[in-house]
Design a protein around this motif. Sequence first.
Motif, PDB file in Angstrom:
ATOM      1  N   ASP A  38       0.843  -1.190   0.000  1.00  0.00           N
ATOM      2  CA  ASP A  38       0.000   0.000   0.000  1.00  0.00           C
ATOM      3  C   ASP A  38       0.887   1.252   0.000  1.00  0.00           C
ATOM      4  N   LEU A  39       0.993   1.886  -1.169  1.00  0.00           N
ATOM      5  CA  LEU A  39       1.857   3.062  -1.286  1.00  0.00           C
ATOM      6  C   LEU A  39       1.305   4.259  -0.524  1.00  0.00           C
ATOM      7  N   ASP A  40      -0.017   4.342  -0.397  1.00  0.00           N
ATOM      8  CA  ASP A  40      -0.610   5.445   0.362  1.00  0.00           C
ATOM      9  C   ASP A  40      -0.190   5.371   1.828  1.00  0.00           C
ATOM     10  N   GLN A  41      -0.195   4.168   2.390  1.00  0.00           N
ATOM     11  CA  GLN A  41       0.250   3.983   3.767  1.00  0.00           C
ATOM     12  C   GLN A  41       1.748   4.272   3.883  1.00  0.00           C
ATOM     13  N   LEU A  42       2.502   3.815   2.886  1.00  0.00           N
ATOM     14  CA  LEU A  42       3.943   4.036   2.879  1.00  0.00           C
ATOM     15  C   LEU A  42       4.253   5.533   2.866  1.00  0.00           C
ATOM     16  N   TYR A  43       3.475   6.280   2.098  1.00  0.00           N
ATOM     17  CA  TYR A  43       3.672   7.725   1.960  1.00  0.00           C
ATOM     18  C   TYR A  43       3.566   8.436   3.303  1.00  0.00           C
ATOM     19  N   LYS A  44       2.657   7.943   4.157  1.00  0.00           N
ATOM     20  CA  LYS A  44       2.433   8.567   5.455  1.00  0.00           C
ATOM     21  C   LYS A  44       3.606   8.359   6.414  1.00  0.00           C
ATOM     22  N   GLU A  45       4.447   7.377   6.118  1.00  0.00           N
ATOM     23  CA  GLU A  45       5.498   7.003   7.070  1.00  0.00           C
ATOM     24  C   GLU A  45       6.874   7.557   6.721  1.00  0.00           C
ATOM     25  N   ILE A  46       7.000   8.206   5.558  1.00  0.00           N
ATOM     26  CA  ILE A  46       8.320   8.640   5.097  1.00  0.00           C
ATOM     27  C   ILE A  46       8.335  10.150   4.879  1.00  0.00           C
ATOM     28  N   THR A  47       9.395  10.800   5.326  1.00  0.00           N
ATOM     29  CA  THR A  47       9.573  12.232   5.085  1.00  0.00           C
ATOM     30  C   THR A  47      10.110  12.450   3.675  1.00  0.00           C
ATOM     31  N   ILE A  48       9.533  13.414   2.966  1.00  0.00           N
ATOM     32  CA  ILE A  48       9.923  13.669   1.575  1.00  0.00           C
ATOM     33  C   ILE A  48      11.306  14.311   1.530  1.00  0.00           C
ATOM     34  N   SER A  49      12.157  13.790   0.645  1.00  0.00           N
ATOM     35  CA  SER A  49      13.498  14.317   0.434  1.00  0.00           C
ATOM     36  C   SER A  49      13.572  14.989  -0.936  1.00  0.00           C
ATOM     37  N   THR A  50      14.660  15.688  -1.183  1.00  0.00           N
ATOM     38  CA  THR A  50      14.840  16.358  -2.478  1.00  0.00           C
ATOM     39  C   THR A  50      15.733  15.573  -3.433  1.00  0.00           C
ATOM     40  N   GLN A  51      16.366  14.526  -2.933  1.00  0.00           N
ATOM     41  CA  GLN A  51      17.251  13.756  -3.796  1.00  0.00           C
ATOM     42  C   GLN A  51      17.371  12.321  -3.310  1.00  0.00           C
ATOM     43  N   ALA A  52      17.843  11.464  -4.220  1.00  0.00           N
ATOM     44  CA  ALA A  52      18.030  10.048  -3.907  1.00  0.00           C
ATOM     45  C   ALA A  52      19.447   9.633  -4.253  1.00  0.00           C
ATOM     46  N   SER A  53      19.909   8.567  -3.642  1.00  0.00           N
ATOM     47  CA  SER A  53      21.211   8.002  -3.983  1.00  0.00           C
ATOM     48  C   SER A  53      21.063   7.203  -5.272  1.00  0.00           C
ATOM     49  N   LEU A  54      21.747   7.623  -6.324  1.00  0.00           N
ATOM     50  CA  LEU A  54      21.629   6.963  -7.624  1.00  0.00           C
ATOM     51  C   LEU A  54      22.798   6.024  -7.911  1.00  0.00           C
ATOM     52  N   LYS A  55      23.862   6.133  -7.149  1.00  0.00           N
ATOM     53  CA  LYS A  55      24.998   5.228  -7.339  1.00  0.00           C
ATOM     54  C   LYS A  55      24.734   3.866  -6.719  1.00  0.00           C
ATOM     55  N   GLU A  56      23.961   3.857  -5.644  1.00  0.00           N
ATOM     56  CA  GLU A  56      23.601   2.597  -4.982  1.00  0.00           C
ATOM     57  C   GLU A  56      22.647   1.807  -5.880  1.00  0.00           C
TER      58      GLU A  56
END
Length: 276
Positions: free
Chosen positions: A46-64
């Motif tokens: 459930d992505l809606d539930q997942l959304y409630k649990e994570i703080t939004i960031s401005t970037q992601a690790s792309l090398k990993e």
Amino acid sequence: MNGYTEEDLLPQNDKKFRKKSMHEVFAPKLADLLAFRSKQPYLPIDLDQLYKEITISTQASLKEEIYAILPYGEHYTQSFVLYKDAIRLVDVSANLLAEKCLYEHLHMEFEGYKRTLKLFFDKGINTIPIASSDFSLIPFSLTFRPTMYSWINPGRIENLFSASSAAPTVVQLTNDFTITVDRQQRPIFTRMKRAFLTHGIIKRDVETQPVNVTMSLLEYLGISSTRVTRKITKNVQYQHIPGFANDFHRKYQEIHDAIVIENWLNAKSLPKNESD
């Protein structure tokens, strides 16, 4: 004043907890998320539930190594970026993240990369996998937004589930994360094989050690050995990778240069504004 801060007055264990929570607020462990722990077998998380649990960031690790990039939000301008045991929610569209991932690993623009890849496969292909020397990502369009994609790492697919031969299919990854894909299993297999061969093309261009041409593609790529990946790569060897070593980067440079010249000529031929 004694110079002590509030943090100095915390017990040592509390200090460690605070540091850990500050880091994991943007990249929490999957095991710490209720949406992941309470997932149902054979159903997508459930992505809606997942959304409630994570703080939004401005970037992601792309090398990993990325396991999946999943579009989210009212206009799909945000994305979940999934790793082996953690996840991020970023304020960037999935398609743009995939293109950034390509540039981060290969320093290639997507248009030139796409044109080059079509030289190695059927020129009529529309779904272009993105690959590095370490992993690949397959695009799956959202049915109601054909130009918006979910990107899934085929080398980490553990299993596929569907109620019948009809779509949709639930993709289970090796980290036990489940995603729904609006495709039947057969076209998923086709896209997986193309992505594995693309991964092989890129890896072959940077490989320095000699390779036995009869080595299985599964072993050469170093992907997870699962029922699904073994099925896709059965009887596929290193020698079956399209083209020859260094072909891809050389052809990309030729196509990239042609695109730059084409864009320059088009810009020169544009009519000037009347005010100029």
